[in-house]
Design a protein around this motif. Structure first.
Motif, PDB file in Angstrom:
ATOM      1  N   ARG A  83       2.275   5.268   5.074  1.00 57.02           N
ATOM      2  CA  ARG A  83       3.413   6.186   4.934  1.00 57.02           C
ATOM      3  C   ARG A  83       3.690   6.475   3.463  1.00 57.02           C
ATOM      4  NH1 ARG A  83       5.697   2.823   9.030  1.00 57.02           N
ATOM      5  NH2 ARG A  83       7.155   1.891   7.537  1.00 57.02           N
ATOM      6  N   SER A  84       3.521   5.469   2.645  1.00 57.60           N
ATOM      7  CA  SER A  84       3.754   5.629   1.213  1.00 57.60           C
ATOM      8  C   SER A  84       2.860   6.708   0.614  1.00 57.60           C
ATOM      9  CB  SER A  84       3.509   4.293   0.499  1.00 57.60           C
ATOM     10  OG  SER A  84       3.597   4.443  -0.898  1.00 57.60           O
ATOM     11  N   ARG A  85       1.612   6.731   1.019  1.00 57.80           N
ATOM     12  CA  ARG A  85       0.684   7.733   0.476  1.00 57.80           C
ATOM     13  C   ARG A  85       1.145   9.151   0.832  1.00 57.80           C
ATOM     14  NH1 ARG A  85      -3.584   4.202   2.816  1.00 57.80           N
ATOM     15  NH2 ARG A  85      -4.287   2.783   1.160  1.00 57.80           N
ATOM     16  N   VAL A  86       1.605   9.336   2.063  1.00 48.85           N
ATOM     17  CA  VAL A  86       2.061  10.661   2.497  1.00 48.85           C
ATOM     18  C   VAL A  86       3.297  11.085   1.698  1.00 48.85           C
ATOM     19  CG1 VAL A  86       2.986  11.983   4.434  1.00 48.85           C
ATOM     20  CG2 VAL A  86       1.095  10.386   4.809  1.00 48.85           C
ATOM     21  N   ALA A 117       7.347   4.019  -2.859  1.00 49.47           N
ATOM     22  CA  ALA A 117       7.104   2.650  -3.321  1.00 49.47           C
ATOM     23  C   ALA A 117       7.802   1.639  -2.412  1.00 49.47           C
ATOM     24  CB  ALA A 117       7.585   2.490  -4.758  1.00 49.47           C
ATOM     25  N   LEU A 118       9.041   1.937  -2.009  1.00 50.60           N
ATOM     26  CA  LEU A 118       9.778   1.007  -1.153  1.00 50.60           C
ATOM     27  C   LEU A 118       9.148   0.849   0.226  1.00 50.60           C
ATOM     28  CD1 LEU A 118      13.565   1.773  -1.777  1.00 50.60           C
ATOM     29  CD2 LEU A 118      12.156  -0.035  -2.762  1.00 50.60           C
ATOM     30  N   ALA A 119       8.478   1.898   0.712  1.00 52.05           N
ATOM     31  CA  ALA A 119       7.875   1.838   2.050  1.00 52.05           C
ATOM     32  C   ALA A 119       6.871   0.703   2.159  1.00 52.05           C
ATOM     33  CB  ALA A 119       7.206   3.173   2.383  1.00 52.05           C
ATOM     34  N   GLN A 120       6.302   0.291   1.038  1.00 52.02           N
ATOM     35  CA  GLN A 120       5.306  -0.787   1.051  1.00 52.02           C
ATOM     36  C   GLN A 120       5.941  -2.172   0.998  1.00 52.02           C
ATOM     37  OE1 GLN A 120       1.850  -0.036  -1.532  1.00 52.02           O
ATOM     38  NE2 GLN A 120       2.829   1.894  -2.131  1.00 52.02           N
ATOM     39  N   GLN A 121       7.272  -2.217   0.910  1.00 50.41           N
ATOM     40  CA  GLN A 121       7.947  -3.501   0.726  1.00 50.41           C
ATOM     41  C   GLN A 121       8.888  -3.844   1.883  1.00 50.41           C
ATOM     42  OE1 GLN A 121       9.788  -3.526  -3.227  1.00 50.41           O
ATOM     43  NE2 GLN A 121       8.341  -1.941  -3.853  1.00 50.41           N
ATOM     44  N   LEU A 122       8.729  -3.171   3.003  1.00 50.39           N
ATOM     45  CA  LEU A 122       9.602  -3.418   4.151  1.00 50.39           C
ATOM     46  C   LEU A 122       9.104  -4.639   4.927  1.00 50.39           C
ATOM     47  CD1 LEU A 122      10.358   0.152   5.510  1.00 50.39           C
ATOM     48  CD2 LEU A 122      12.007  -1.508   4.648  1.00 50.39           C
ATOM     49  N   ASP A 123       9.459  -5.808   4.424  1.00 49.80           N
ATOM     50  CA  ASP A 123       9.068  -7.027   5.114  1.00 49.80           C
ATOM     51  C   ASP A 123      10.290  -7.920   5.243  1.00 49.80           C
ATOM     52  OD1 ASP A 123       9.422  -7.831   2.508  1.00 49.80           O
ATOM     53  OD2 ASP A 123       7.297  -8.125   2.099  1.00 49.80           O
ATOM     54  N   GLY A 124      10.135  -9.037   5.894  1.00 51.42           N
ATOM     55  CA  GLY A 124      11.255  -9.954   6.103  1.00 51.42           C
ATOM     56  C   GLY A 124      10.846 -11.370   5.770  1.00 51.42           C
ATOM     57  N   PRO A 125      11.829 -12.228   5.492  1.00 47.76           N
ATOM     58  CA  PRO A 125      11.513 -13.602   5.099  1.00 47.76           C
ATOM     59  C   PRO A 125      11.227 -14.519   6.279  1.00 47.76           C
ATOM     60  CG  PRO A 125      13.881 -13.259   5.084  1.00 47.76           C
ATOM     61  CD  PRO A 125      13.267 -11.930   5.409  1.00 47.76           C
ATOM     62  N   VAL A 126      10.500 -15.566   5.988  1.00 51.91           N
ATOM     63  CA  VAL A 126      10.369 -16.689   6.918  1.00 51.91           C
ATOM     64  C   VAL A 126      11.625 -17.535   6.784  1.00 51.91           C
ATOM     65  CG1 VAL A 126       9.064 -18.790   7.453  1.00 51.91           C
ATOM     66  CG2 VAL A 126       7.864 -16.693   6.782  1.00 51.91           C
ATOM     67  N   ARG A 127      12.188 -17.983   7.901  1.00 53.62           N
ATOM     68  CA  ARG A 127      13.428 -18.746   7.878  1.00 53.62           C
ATOM     69  C   ARG A 127      13.168 -20.211   8.261  1.00 53.62           C
ATOM     70  NH1 ARG A 127      17.783 -15.025   7.825  1.00 53.62           N
ATOM     71  NH2 ARG A 127      17.032 -13.399   6.426  1.00 53.62           N
ATOM     72  N   GLU A 128      13.645 -21.087   7.416  1.00 52.97           N
ATOM     73  CA  GLU A 128      13.556 -22.505   7.712  1.00 52.97           C
ATOM     74  C   GLU A 128      14.548 -22.840   8.818  1.00 52.97           C
ATOM     75  OE1 GLU A 128      12.358 -26.314   7.737  1.00 52.97           O
ATOM     76  OE2 GLU A 128      11.457 -24.692   6.565  1.00 52.97           O
ATOM     77  N   THR A 129      14.101 -23.585   9.822  1.00 53.03           N
ATOM     78  CA  THR A 129      14.964 -23.941  10.941  1.00 53.03           C
ATOM     79  C   THR A 129      14.561 -25.306  11.485  1.00 53.03           C
ATOM     80  OG1 THR A 129      15.589 -23.318  13.197  1.00 53.03           O
ATOM     81  CG2 THR A 129      13.417 -22.618  12.464  1.00 53.03           C
ATOM     82  N   ALA A 189      10.414   6.954   5.196  1.00 49.70           N
ATOM     83  CA  ALA A 189       9.803   5.775   4.576  1.00 49.70           C
ATOM     84  C   ALA A 189       9.932   4.558   5.472  1.00 49.70           C
ATOM     85  CB  ALA A 189      10.455   5.503   3.219  1.00 49.70           C
ATOM     86  N   ALA A 190      11.037   4.462   6.197  1.00 48.28           N
ATOM     87  CA  ALA A 190      11.259   3.319   7.084  1.00 48.28           C
ATOM     88  C   ALA A 190      10.493   3.438   8.394  1.00 48.28           C
ATOM     89  CB  ALA A 190      12.756   3.171   7.370  1.00 48.28           C
ATOM     90  N   GLY A 191       9.892   4.609   8.676  1.00 45.76           N
ATOM     91  CA  GLY A 191       9.095   4.779   9.889  1.00 45.76           C
ATOM     92  C   GLY A 191       9.781   5.534  11.000  1.00 45.76           C
ATOM     93  N   ASN A 192      10.960   6.104  10.724  1.00 48.67           N
ATOM     94  CA  ASN A 192      11.679   6.876  11.732  1.00 48.67           C
ATOM     95  C   ASN A 192      11.141   8.297  11.846  1.00 48.67           C
ATOM     96  OD1 ASN A 192      14.091   4.965  12.277  1.00 48.67           O
ATOM     97  ND2 ASN A 192      14.004   5.106  10.049  1.00 48.67           N
ATOM     98  N   THR A 193      11.563   8.993  12.886  1.00 55.25           N
ATOM     99  CA  THR A 193      11.359  10.435  12.990  1.00 55.25           C
ATOM    100  C   THR A 193      12.714  11.111  12.789  1.00 55.25           C
ATOM    101  OG1 THR A 193      11.615  10.373  15.397  1.00 55.25           O
ATOM    102  CG2 THR A 193       9.367  10.214  14.513  1.00 55.25           C
TER     103      THR A 193
END
Length: 495
Positions: free
Chosen positions: A83-86, A133-145, A183-187
């Motif tokens: 998506r970032s490239r587009v 640039a932000l589209a390539q950084q949409l990730d989430g953390p691992v959570r300690e539990t 960028a987030a993947g919506n339409t």
């Protein structure tokens, strides 16, 4: 006032704009009802184009196209890098077609061509570049539990986004929403303002050429109330992004709330600019004038209220009286023009009525105070009004024209109270040479963004948005992109 002599030029609009068709599912088509809406050039009051007048059936078709495009993963299923490239290509195409986009925006809104080029088009290009640039950084953390599981989160797109925008910055405010949503993947289904739909059509062509798949971005111009209500309340819309008046924003939020749809609402503004006696007056007055005449005052983050410390109050009024008449007013086609026409006759009549009411309430018109006859366009003279009380309509309500009210104050506390004393809290300004005062006052101001010794410095990396009547949510920055996603948690059992 300096009036530019050059006549408003007759624009030769790009073919896709001149045809004025709807863009649904990757296809250009006429409105289902066969109707069109005449778009007027504010600089002349004459027709500039005829655009298909969408119907609720067209809204339904656009939402269906967006829903299908989201569900089958043609865009949402791409990686952030793809998506970032587009989006990066879209940014470059906007820069490549800057002259076309600026001409369309200037013709549609009456925006001076110089500003349309160096502000509106450049800002739109920057928006797509930043979110790419932000589209390539949409990730989430691992959570300690302590659970016997590996837990992690992901940011996933919401689905179909309804983007509804006003008349004053069509290209910029459309791109603010569209770029982040994509960028987030919506339409997206975009409903531009009834009076200013032209740049949305050219943007559809640009995004298509950049590689946005069919159905991912759709444009349905037409009557605001009818189409907007249908779009906001449509069961297949997952998020509403709206910019417009506070009154309409409340209506939009109520409709969306019935379906429990999240809303980002960037609404009206009536910002105060506080000038302390220790400020560099020459620099400050230049900033003050720019803050209230930029985009002919049709700017939610304009500075239409000036609060001046009493020792320099009369001096500042004298400087404004001498300087404001020299601001170049005239045809948007003239590169030297600073103030063009208002966007519509309706807006001209509103500004005229509010200035007349201010005069009747005891306000002193220091300069301006009347329309300007020029080429049949919707021009109003840059105006400065003194002597109004804090309860005057022109002080409390958004004028949305090139009008500045000026009030004195005696203490820092009084200045903050006056600045915060309206229903609005979108932006504010502080003009001072004291760094400690700058920190104290900016912290006390009830506003989403504060400019110190400057005005309207905006960048896609820096979030903005309002408090109180200006709505909620933030545009720009990572905060904007997050509002177009939801957090999804996954726990993988280790037992």
């Amino acid at each position: 006032m300096t009036v530019q002599d050059s006549p408003a030029r007759t624009a030769v609009l790009p073919d896709v704009v001149a045809r004025g068709r709807l863009f649904i599912g990757g296809d250009w088509r006429g409105a289902s009802g066969g109707g069109t809406t005449e778009v007027l050039n504010p600089a002349t009051g004459r027709p500039a184009a005829a655009v298909a007048a969408g119907t609720t059936a067209d809204v339904d078709a656009a939402v269906a196209a967006a829903r299908e495009a989201f569900d089958d993963g043609r865009w949402s299923g791409l990686s952030g890098r793809e998506r970032s490239r587009v989006l990066a290509r879209a940014s470059q195409l906007i820069r490549d077609r800057a002259a076309e986009l600026a001409l369309v925006e200037s013709t549609d809104v009456g925006k001076p061509i110089t500003f349309a080029t160096v502000v509106d088009v450049a800002t739109a290009a920057d928006q797509y570049e930043y979110v790419a640039a932000l589209a390539q950084q949409l990730d989430g953390p691992v959570r300690e539990t302590p659970l016997p599981a590996h837990a992690f989160t992901r940011r996933v797109p919401l689905g179909v986004v309804a983007a509804i925008t006003p008349f004053n910055f069509p290209l910029v405010l459309s791109s603010t929403k569209i770029a982040a949503a994509l960028a987030a993947g919506n339409t997206v289904v975009h409903k531009p303002a009834t009076d200013t739909p032209l740049s949305a059509l050219l943007l559809a062509e640009v995004l298509t050429r950049a590689g946005v798949p069919p159905g991912v971005f759709n444009v349905v111009p037409g009557a605001g109330a009818t189409l907007g209500d249908r779009l906001v309340s449509h069961p297949d819309v997952n998020k509403v992004a709206f910019t417009g008046s506070t009154e309409i924003g409340a209506h939009v939020a109520a409709l969306a709330g019935r379906g429990l749809r999240p809303v980002t609402a960037e609404l009206g503004g009536n910002a105060a600019n506080i000038l302390f006696a220790d400020a560099d007056l020459e620099k400050a007055v230049g900033t003050i004038i720019s803050a209230f005449v930029f985009n002919t005052g049709q700017f939610c983050m304009a500075g239409p209220r000036l609060l001046v410390e009493r020792p320099v109050y009369e001096t500042v009024l004298g400087i404004l009286k001498g300087a404001v008449p020299g601001v170049p007013v005239g045809s948007p086609a003239d590169p030297a023009t600073v103030v063009g026409p208002l966007a519509s006759r309706r807006q001209l009549e509103k500004v005229s009525a509010m200035v007349d009411a201010a005069r009747a309430a005891g306000g002193e018109v220091v300069t301006g105070g009347a329309p300007l006859e020029l080429d049949g366009g919707y021009y109003y003279r840059p105006t400065v009004i003194a002597g109004l009380g804090s309860d005057a309509e022109a002080v409390q309500e958004e004028i949305f024209g090139p009008v500045l009210t000026v009030q004195p104050f005696d203490t820092e506390e009084e200045a903050v109270a006056l600045a915060n004393g309206t229903p609005y809290g979108l932006a504010a300004g502080v003009q001072t040479s004291s760094i400690s005062r700058a920190h104290r006052v900016s912290a006390a101001l009830d506003a989403g963004i504060v400019w110190v010794n400057s005005w309207a410095l905006l960048d896609p990396a820096v979030p903005f948005g309002g408090v109180k009547a200006p709505g909620w949510g933030r545009e720009y920055g990572p905060e904007a992109l997050e509002s177009y996603t939801r957090t999804k948690s996954t726990l993988i059992g280790l037992g």
